[in-house]
Design an enzyme around this catalytic site. Sequence first.
Site, short mmCIF file in Angstrom:
data_model
loop_
_atom_site.label_atom_id
_atom_site.label_comp_id
_atom_site.label_asym_id
_atom_site.label_seq_id
_atom_site.Cartn_x
_atom_site.Cartn_y
_atom_site.Cartn_z
N ASP A 1 0.81 -1.23 0.00
CA ASP A 1 0.00 0.00 0.00
C ASP A 1 0.84 1.27 0.00
O ASP A 1 0.45 2.30 0.56
CB ASP A 1 -0.96 0.02 1.21
CG ASP A 1 -1.79 -1.24 1.28
OD1 ASP A 1 -2.27 -1.67 0.23
OD2 ASP A 1 -1.94 -1.80 2.38
N LYS B 1 2.05 2.06 -5.15
CA LYS B 1 2.73 1.53 -6.34
C LYS B 1 1.92 1.74 -7.61
O LYS B 1 2.48 2.07 -8.65
CB LYS B 1 3.03 0.02 -6.17
CG LYS B 1 4.07 -0.27 -5.12
CD LYS B 1 4.30 -1.76 -4.97
CE LYS B 1 3.12 -2.50 -4.40
NZ LYS B 1 2.73 -2.12 -3.04
N LYS C 1 -0.05 4.03 -8.53
CA LYS C 1 0.09 5.39 -9.04
C LYS C 1 1.48 5.61 -9.67
O LYS C 1 1.59 6.24 -10.73
CB LYS C 1 -0.10 6.32 -7.85
CG LYS C 1 0.05 7.73 -8.15
CD LYS C 1 0.51 8.44 -6.90
CE LYS C 1 1.09 9.73 -7.31
NZ LYS C 1 0.13 10.79 -7.27
N ASN D 1 -4.86 -10.46 -4.13
CA ASN D 1 -4.69 -9.83 -2.81
C ASN D 1 -4.24 -8.38 -2.98
O ASN D 1 -4.43 -7.55 -2.10
CB ASN D 1 -3.69 -10.61 -1.93
CG ASN D 1 -2.39 -10.95 -2.64
OD1 ASN D 1 -2.26 -10.78 -3.85
ND2 ASN D 1 -1.42 -11.42 -1.89
N GLY E 1 -4.21 -4.55 -4.48
CA GLY E 1 -5.24 -3.60 -4.90
C GLY E 1 -4.55 -2.30 -5.26
O GLY E 1 -4.10 -1.59 -4.39
N HIS E 2 -4.39 -2.05 -6.54
CA HIS E 2 -3.70 -0.84 -6.97
C HIS E 2 -4.72 0.21 -7.38
O HIS E 2 -5.48 0.02 -8.32
CB HIS E 2 -2.73 -1.16 -8.11
CG HIS E 2 -1.56 -1.97 -7.65
ND1 HIS E 2 -0.66 -2.56 -8.49
CD2 HIS E 2 -1.13 -2.27 -6.41
CE1 HIS E 2 0.26 -3.20 -7.78
NE2 HIS E 2 -0.01 -3.03 -6.52
N GLN F 1 2.29 -5.99 -3.16
CA GLN F 1 2.62 -6.07 -1.74
C GLN F 1 3.92 -5.30 -1.45
O GLN F 1 4.20 -4.33 -2.14
CB GLN F 1 2.70 -7.52 -1.25
CG GLN F 1 1.34 -8.21 -1.17
CD GLN F 1 0.89 -8.80 -2.49
OE1 GLN F 1 1.66 -9.45 -3.18
NE2 GLN F 1 -0.35 -8.59 -2.84
N PRO G 1 -9.47 -1.02 7.85
CA PRO G 1 -8.64 0.14 8.20
C PRO G 1 -7.19 -0.30 8.35
O PRO G 1 -6.92 -1.36 8.90
CB PRO G 1 -9.20 0.60 9.56
CG PRO G 1 -10.09 -0.48 10.04
CD PRO G 1 -10.43 -1.38 8.89
P1 IMP Z 1 -2.47 -12.84 1.82
O1 IMP Z 1 -1.52 -12.30 0.83
O2 IMP Z 1 -3.91 -12.60 1.46
O3 IMP Z 1 -2.20 -14.28 2.16
O4 IMP Z 1 -2.27 -12.03 3.21
C1 IMP Z 1 -1.07 -12.13 3.97
C2 IMP Z 1 -0.71 -10.79 4.58
O5 IMP Z 1 -0.34 -9.89 3.56
C3 IMP Z 1 -1.86 -10.11 5.34
O6 IMP Z 1 -1.30 -9.39 6.43
C4 IMP Z 1 -2.42 -9.14 4.32
O7 IMP Z 1 -3.07 -8.04 4.93
C5 IMP Z 1 -1.15 -8.72 3.62
N1 IMP Z 1 -1.37 -8.27 2.24
C6 IMP Z 1 -1.59 -9.03 1.15
N2 IMP Z 1 -1.70 -8.28 0.06
C7 IMP Z 1 -1.55 -7.01 0.44
C8 IMP Z 1 -1.52 -5.77 -0.27
O8 IMP Z 1 -1.68 -5.67 -1.48
N3 IMP Z 1 -1.32 -4.66 0.51
C9 IMP Z 1 -1.13 -4.73 1.85
N4 IMP Z 1 -1.12 -5.86 2.54
C10 IMP Z 1 -1.34 -6.99 1.84
#
Ligand code: IMP
Length: 416
Positions: free
Chosen positions: A13, A16, A18, A38, A40-41, A214, A294
């Site tokens: 978060d 990236k 942007k 997982n 979200g851009h 991530q 949040p």
């Molecule tokens: P998973 O990737 O869904 O297995 O989640 C594992 C950990 O990575 C958790 O703490 C999620 O909140 C975090 N996480 C996964 N993808 C993102 C992302 O794009 N941004 C921020 N945290 C992420």
Amino acid sequence: MPNTVLIGAQWGDEGKGKVVDVLARDADVVVRYQGGSNAGHTLEIGSERFVLHLVPSGVLYPEKLCIIGNGVVVDPLELKSEIEALMARGISLEGRFWVSDRAHAVLPYHRRQDAAREQRARPGQRLGTTQRGIGPAYADKAHRTGLRMGEFCRPGWEAKVQMRAEESGCIDGAEMVATLREAAAFLAPFIGDTTARLHEEWRRGRTILFEGAQGTMLDVDHGTYPFVTSSNATAGGASTGTGLPPRAIERVVGVIKCYTTRVGEGPFPTELKDETGDLLRRRGREFGATTGRPRRCGWFDAVVARYAAAVNGVDYWALTKLDVLDECETIRVCVAYECDGRRLDRVPADAETLARCQPVYEEFPGWKTCTSGVRQYEDLPRPARAYVDVLCRLTGVPLGLLSVGPDRASTFRLAI
Ligand code: IMP
């Protein structure tokens, strides 16, 4: 532009999407190399807001080639609806979007397994995943029981899917085949050998932008294990996740926020559980793009940033969200940790040790001026520029880009 890997230097978060959007202007190809839906851009272009989970952010430029590399885990249902949503807004992907036949599929039972694991977890063992089935899909890949996108879209995929479903014991095979049938047909034309395609582009001297998802501290090897995601979010993943060799990478840009956030569980030394944390969350609109949760907020952690710079070989920072600090009287930066009576200058490997670390802060004056309308770096208030200089000095990485707001106009390209 040199072939560039763009990585997150914190816990994801960092903004990236942007930054990819800005750099993609100078690239011919944009490729995702790890993670899945997982991610979200969020991109804001004029009055329009786009949230992309799987499709590379470069897609918003009509002429760019966009690729989902072999290192990504692809949820076919999600991908289909994302493509449809883009098409509904007039963005065509035909002939310029490819999904690796080597990428593994996230199947409906992976989501169920992800949710079940989280529900079962004992206190302290919950990861706070996005419940998108990422961990179970990568586990199947490592177990050598996964289904790759190439297989998934060939005749006979139904029998394989059915077998997987039955082995999983948590979903009816016929039901899963029925759920996936439309997506399989829809996605088939987009699936191909992206490794070969990327090599061809590289040979032709086309510029490649590797879009990380991530962040470094969520990397399965280098992050705060086990509170991590299941892929290599660091720059090294760009090679294994695309099939291009390390020497194809010419530059690494680290995206980093002027403060820190984290979603989900796990240690976070500079976390603020007070009104300053609330202020950062409110001003920074720190709510998950994928789950709406949040985000936990805290001060900039230079120990984490130095570690990310080292692990990824960061050449330049893309520093985001400076404007979020506009209302702060003073701003703190963590320069080291104190743990069990000792000073630590590095991130410890062990999450339990990191959880015991107390931040050692240095304090800097705020600027108490609105910076979100500033359109040139030189016009920023002096203390704001001084703060940016401090972050670069403490981390030993020069500033390449700075942003003070969500849209393209609030981004200053300095050295990249
Ligand atoms: P998973 O990737 O869904 O297995 O989640 C594992 C950990 O990575 C958790 O703490 C999620 O909140 C975090 N996480 C996964 N993808 C993102 C992302 O794009 N941004 C921020 N945290 C992420």
